[in-house]
Design a protein around this motif. Structure first.
Motif, PDB file in Angstrom:
ATOM      1  N   TYR A  21       5.288 -10.761 -26.120  1.00  0.00           N
ATOM      2  CA  TYR A  21       4.040 -10.101 -25.740  1.00  0.00           C
ATOM      3  C   TYR A  21       2.802 -10.919 -26.111  1.00  0.00           C
ATOM      4  N   THR A  24       2.215 -12.693 -22.843  1.00  0.00           N
ATOM      5  CA  THR A  24       1.709 -11.851 -21.757  1.00  0.00           C
ATOM      6  C   THR A  24       0.260 -11.454 -22.044  1.00  0.00           C
ATOM      7  N   MET A  25      -0.048 -11.204 -23.331  1.00  0.00           N
ATOM      8  CA  MET A  25      -1.447 -10.894 -23.681  1.00  0.00           C
ATOM      9  C   MET A  25      -2.339 -12.120 -23.487  1.00  0.00           C
ATOM     10  N   TYR A  27      -1.960 -14.451 -21.442  1.00  0.00           N
ATOM     11  CA  TYR A  27      -2.202 -14.626 -20.011  1.00  0.00           C
ATOM     12  C   TYR A  27      -3.270 -13.656 -19.518  1.00  0.00           C
ATOM     13  N   ALA A  28      -3.161 -12.413 -19.952  1.00  0.00           N
ATOM     14  CA  ALA A  28      -4.135 -11.409 -19.500  1.00  0.00           C
ATOM     15  C   ALA A  28      -5.539 -11.776 -19.987  1.00  0.00           C
ATOM     16  N   TYR A  29      -5.659 -12.290 -21.213  1.00  0.00           N
ATOM     17  CA  TYR A  29      -6.967 -12.757 -21.695  1.00  0.00           C
ATOM     18  C   TYR A  29      -7.470 -13.918 -20.831  1.00  0.00           C
ATOM     19  N   ASN A  31      -6.572 -14.711 -17.835  1.00  0.00           N
ATOM     20  CA  ASN A  31      -6.832 -14.286 -16.463  1.00  0.00           C
ATOM     21  C   ASN A  31      -8.189 -13.601 -16.334  1.00  0.00           C
ATOM     22  N   SER A  32      -8.625 -12.946 -17.413  1.00  0.00           N
ATOM     23  CA  SER A  32      -9.920 -12.268 -17.345  1.00  0.00           C
ATOM     24  C   SER A  32     -11.024 -13.123 -17.969  1.00  0.00           C
TER      25      SER A  32
ATOM     26  N   GLY B 209       8.648  -7.705 -23.694  1.00  0.00           N
ATOM     27  CA  GLY B 209       7.428  -7.368 -24.422  1.00  0.00           C
ATOM     28  C   GLY B 209       6.227  -7.465 -23.512  1.00  0.00           C
ATOM     29  N   THR B 210       5.210  -6.670 -23.789  1.00  0.00           N
ATOM     30  CA  THR B 210       4.025  -6.718 -22.935  1.00  0.00           C
ATOM     31  C   THR B 210       2.710  -6.760 -23.714  1.00  0.00           C
ATOM     32  N   MET B 211       2.505  -5.875 -24.671  1.00  0.00           N
ATOM     33  CA  MET B 211       1.155  -5.691 -25.214  1.00  0.00           C
ATOM     34  C   MET B 211       1.170  -5.090 -26.611  1.00  0.00           C
ATOM     35  N   TYR B 215      -4.519  -6.153 -28.329  1.00  0.00           N
ATOM     36  CA  TYR B 215      -5.015  -6.334 -26.964  1.00  0.00           C
ATOM     37  C   TYR B 215      -5.903  -5.153 -26.582  1.00  0.00           C
ATOM     38  N   GLU B 224     -16.031  -5.552 -19.560  1.00  0.00           N
ATOM     39  CA  GLU B 224     -15.207  -6.712 -19.936  1.00  0.00           C
ATOM     40  C   GLU B 224     -14.068  -6.975 -18.952  1.00  0.00           C
ATOM     41  N   TRP B 226     -12.394  -8.286 -15.881  1.00  0.00           N
ATOM     42  CA  TRP B 226     -12.674  -9.290 -14.849  1.00  0.00           C
ATOM     43  C   TRP B 226     -11.397 -10.040 -14.535  1.00  0.00           C
ATOM     44  N   PRO B 227     -11.031 -10.311 -13.306  1.00  0.00           N
ATOM     45  CA  PRO B 227     -11.649  -9.758 -12.101  1.00  0.00           C
ATOM     46  C   PRO B 227     -11.478  -8.245 -12.047  1.00  0.00           C
ATOM     47  N   SER B 274      -7.357  -4.407 -17.183  1.00  0.00           N
ATOM     48  CA  SER B 274      -7.343  -5.858 -17.207  1.00  0.00           C
ATOM     49  C   SER B 274      -5.898  -6.389 -17.216  1.00  0.00           C
ATOM     50  N   TYR B 275      -5.034  -5.726 -17.980  1.00  0.00           N
ATOM     51  CA  TYR B 275      -3.627  -6.151 -18.011  1.00  0.00           C
ATOM     52  C   TYR B 275      -2.963  -5.898 -16.660  1.00  0.00           C
ATOM     53  N   ILE B 277      -4.343  -5.864 -13.792  1.00  0.00           N
ATOM     54  CA  ILE B 277      -4.819  -6.854 -12.813  1.00  0.00           C
ATOM     55  C   ILE B 277      -4.111  -8.197 -13.021  1.00  0.00           C
ATOM     56  N   ALA B 278      -3.870  -8.546 -14.294  1.00  0.00           N
ATOM     57  CA  ALA B 278      -3.155  -9.796 -14.592  1.00  0.00           C
ATOM     58  C   ALA B 278      -1.679  -9.696 -14.186  1.00  0.00           C
ATOM     59  N   TYR B 279      -1.050  -8.579 -14.500  1.00  0.00           N
ATOM     60  CA  TYR B 279       0.390  -8.414 -14.255  1.00  0.00           C
ATOM     61  C   TYR B 279       0.662  -7.069 -13.584  1.00  0.00           C
ATOM     62  N   ASN B 282       4.110  -5.678 -14.057  1.00  0.00           N
ATOM     63  CA  ASN B 282       4.663  -5.671 -15.411  1.00  0.00           C
ATOM     64  C   ASN B 282       3.832  -4.766 -16.318  1.00  0.00           C
TER      65      ASN B 282
END
Lengths: 503, 503
Positions: A21, A24-25, A27-29, A31-32, B209-211, B215, B224, B226-227, B274-275, B277-279, B282
């Motif tokens: 994770y 994945t976090m 990446y999300a950071y 990506n934004s 795992g994700t988050m 996060y 905060e 984006w996109p 935000s997550y 939008i990134a994934y 997932n």
């Protein structure tokens, strides 16, 4: 020194040793567009281990090596590409390829500092995505190191200052590196020696040990002893037949002590003789393979007397089963008997005890009559049976200069927000009064000035006048480099020095 | 496959990772010319772990790599020279330089076999000095591996066959390698996935795992995010404003469920958006950073509905504090509500529970009403809180063809002498009846023939007629080479396969 640090297997802790994770976090950071936002994480534990009042915080050194070497290999990145969702933007993997810890600042308490629950021991400051990725690895490197170091300190307190302590836990640790970590941090926590050769090699810890039961039971008769002779220590040229000499002494010893020669195990005597011939200056056999009082102790005394006649100095005995205290008293009584009648060297022999020692049994041992000079501890020391994990956590307290807080369904899991300064307040005798947490923007407390503070989790406030104020943490890593290396290493250097085997 | 085995950090276990007394004994054997005498050691444990009835024996694979690579480097030998007594004959160091395991034969039960206390699981046959040197390393490699594999199997039994199990212990293990060993052997013991990326990389275990809460708490407002837009899954070109879409859905959801919009945490919603939008494929957030029922669950449902509207498939939620069962029932109730009124996809969402799960709480969880599909386990799994060491021992049973036995002040520490054959007797349904120990020179038991046997530690004998007889151990290493590689690896191969993140 840098060389021996580099040899450490810890130099090889890869940045992939983390939870999925974190990626994945990250990446999300990324990506934004938030990945470079300045963020501050704090590392602390919520309860002192083993129901006690303190911990020794350790593992800082390994964290520094990890931060300094933090780089992803091409193979790492390819693996990540294969496990992250297929929609992951390929540019993210280029970002990972270029990542390092040059933007990270670590403030930490020095290695093996006495610390307390809920005080932030490390502050990790840097780009949000990077300091997030570091979480699991840093926790992994400090959690067990601090736990086992604290456990060793508790064994040391239970044993008192004079008894020597030997760590024997390799075979019961969590694999090779668990064993190495245990040897290293129990030494820092107060153990004198380890049986672990690789730990001696890597960290310069004194190593010790002589003989297991298998050595004793591998012999069945005196015919297996070869060579049968030993040179006197004073350099005389004529080798002496150690078997005949010892047999004669054993006969006299049995008479003296009223022991039955028929109960003496010949294989054990052969093993002792053979070891004494190989290492006349390192004779410390395990004497409970058959029977301490009927065989092992008598065989030891006879071989020891023979060695002494040739000018060698035997070391002592090891007890590995049964009631160690009772047996040690009996062994010492026989040693004194031997010393009185013939050989004063017997006064200085040591008795080593090893038999599933816990902190509890170490305390009992300290209270009971016993003659044990060295205690070997394995399982309960390295596995920390009473509490096998410390539970350090790593919590976000600030992003872009603004405080962050986590609430929780479990109130004690809520966090204290904001980037902090941590001071240790001392009284006029130099003893710690308390650790004071302030926001980093607040003015520091001043020696001699009374301040009002709020003990964590309590309603009432307290007025305190410190005689001295110290900063608990120091900046130890910044701009990709270890800082104040000499400062934070002095404590280790003073404790670690290579030496020949003890016991 | 060989390549991934070689990447394993275990290929790097050095022969120095042993106790010093192995070297002092090896020297004494060498000095008396006994180092090449054929000797047999047995490895076994005395009690099944966790008060249970079995163990899964593991670590054989790591032992084979260790044996195959067993060589001292020049640096090792120089270190040994510095710590062994100065009287050590220099020719001994030349002996060490040339040493390898080409004379060693290892018979072992296959990786992850169900085994029982006091049955010899490994037999190490070879030159006395060499098989003595191997003791500590072999014990270190099998003790924790077997313990944590057995612990995982007990969690699996407590969880039942359907619930997915995720290992999360890296941060609480005994350092980096403790964490890797835990991930590897808990997977073999019945866990489906690990959070440990390096374990996925080295051993092909599915990672998940994700988050984390950090996060969620790193976000404070929707600005905060984006996109702010997301493309529909069906390939339409126009991106949709996910924030507006979700806000509308959240308003309707609050009305539907009678929730208070003022209690919904905007930062949490921002983090989820935000997550997502990134994934978008997932999306499985942790929903207890502030309040599950007042904020996290509502934010999840709104974002999930928005994803579904765009043709994406959300995955589910994670609960990490409080009463997991009660909360999971409430979460499922809201999911069903959502599914009934609008979106059937909600029927298939998963609920992940992670909060200090022990074997005991896993059993309680299995008895209580709950809707948890995946359970994550860390501390209690990897530290084996209930019994943090297995206690395998390595005992000499034969030298030069003649049996050896150790007596002890503790009777249960005495050993059963002689080189043995070990048979597993099965009944007509293929179930094990017993493990039978014979001397290796005795004729094997035959299927269909009644035999008389003596249960260990009991006076009475027993008559047994096995339907089938199997050899419990196989020769897996001889003449410096791993034998029957394919035979003993099949079990692992069938369990380990690389895959994209689960949960």
């Amino acid at each position: 020194d840098e060389m021996s640090l580099k040899r450490s297997i810890r130099a090889r802790v890869p940045p992939m040793l983390t939870d999925l994770y974190q990626f994945t976090m990250a990446y999300a950071y990324w990506n934004s567009g938030r990945h470079n936002e300045p963020a501050v994480f704090e590392l602390f534990f919520r309860e002192n281990p083993f129901g006690g009042g303190f911990s020794l915080f350790s593992g800082v050194h390994d964290c520094l090596l990890f931060l300094r070497n933090f780089r992803f290999t091409e193979e790492d990145v390819e693996y990540l590409r294969s496990v992250l969702p297929p929609t992951t933007n390929p540019a993210f993997f280029q970002f990972l390829r270029e990542l390092d810890c040059s933007g990270v600042t670590l403030r930490a308490v020095p290695e093996a500092t006495v610390v307390f629950a809920r005080v932030p021991l490390m502050e990790v400051d840097g780009p949000l995505a990077v300091v997030q990725l570091l979480e699991t690895s840093l926790l992994c490197l400090v959690n067990y190191a601090s736990l086992v170091c604290s456990n060793a300190a508790r064994f040391r307190l239970a044993a008192g200052p004079d008894r020597k302590l030997l760590e024997l836990g390799l075979r019961r640790a969590q694999g090779p590196d668990g064993g190495l970590t245990a040897s290293r941090y129990t030494h820092i926590g107060g153990f004198d020696m380890t049986s672990n050769v690789q730990a001696g090699f890597l960290f310069g810890i004194p190593v010790a040990g002589t003989m297991a039961h298998s050595y004793v039971t591998s012999f069945s008769s005196l015919e297996e002893v070869w060579p049968q002779t030993l040179l006197p220590a004073d350099g005389e040229k004529d080798p002496i037949d150690l078997i005949s000499l010892t047999k004669g002494l054993l006969g006299r010893l049995c008479e003296l002590l009223g022991a039955e020669p028929a109960k003496i195990h010949e294989g054990e005597l052969a093993a002792f003789l053979s070891y004494a011939i190989a290492y006349p200056g390192n004779f410390l056999p395990v004497i409970d393979s058959y029977s301490v009082s009927c065989s092992g102790l008598l065989n030891f005394c006879a071989v020891a007397m023979a060695l002494i006649e040739l000018g060698h100095q035997p070391r002592g005995v090891r007890l590995d089963s049964g009631d160690l205290c009772r047996q040690s008293v009996e062994v010492r009584r026989v040693f004194k008997h031997c010393a009185k009648f013939s050989v004063p060297v017997f006064e200085s022999l040591i008795i080593v005890g090893t038999n599933n020692i816990s902190e509890q049994s170490m305390m009992e041992l300290s209270k009971k009559e016993n003659e044990i000079n060295v205690v070997g501890v394995g399982t309960h020391l390295v596995t920390c049976t009473r509490q096998p994990s410390l539970g350090c956590v790593y919590k976000l307290v600030e992003v872009r200069g603004s405080p962050r807080m986590k609430f929780s369904e479990d109130p004690e899991k809520s966090t204290v927000p904001g980037k902090k300064a941590v001071y240790r307040l001392l009284d006029s005798e130099g003893h710690p009064l308390m650790d004071l947490l302030c926001l980093s923007e607040e003015p520091p407390p001043l020696a001699g000035q009374t301040l009002r503070c709020y003990p964590l989790g309590q309603e009432a406030h307290l007025a305190v006048t410190p005689t001295q104020v110290t900063c608990l943490r120091q900046e130890v890593f910044a701009k990709g480099q270890v800082r104040n290396w000499s400062w934070w290493m002095w404590e280790l250097d003073s404790q670690l020095s290579r030496s020949r085997p003890g016991m």
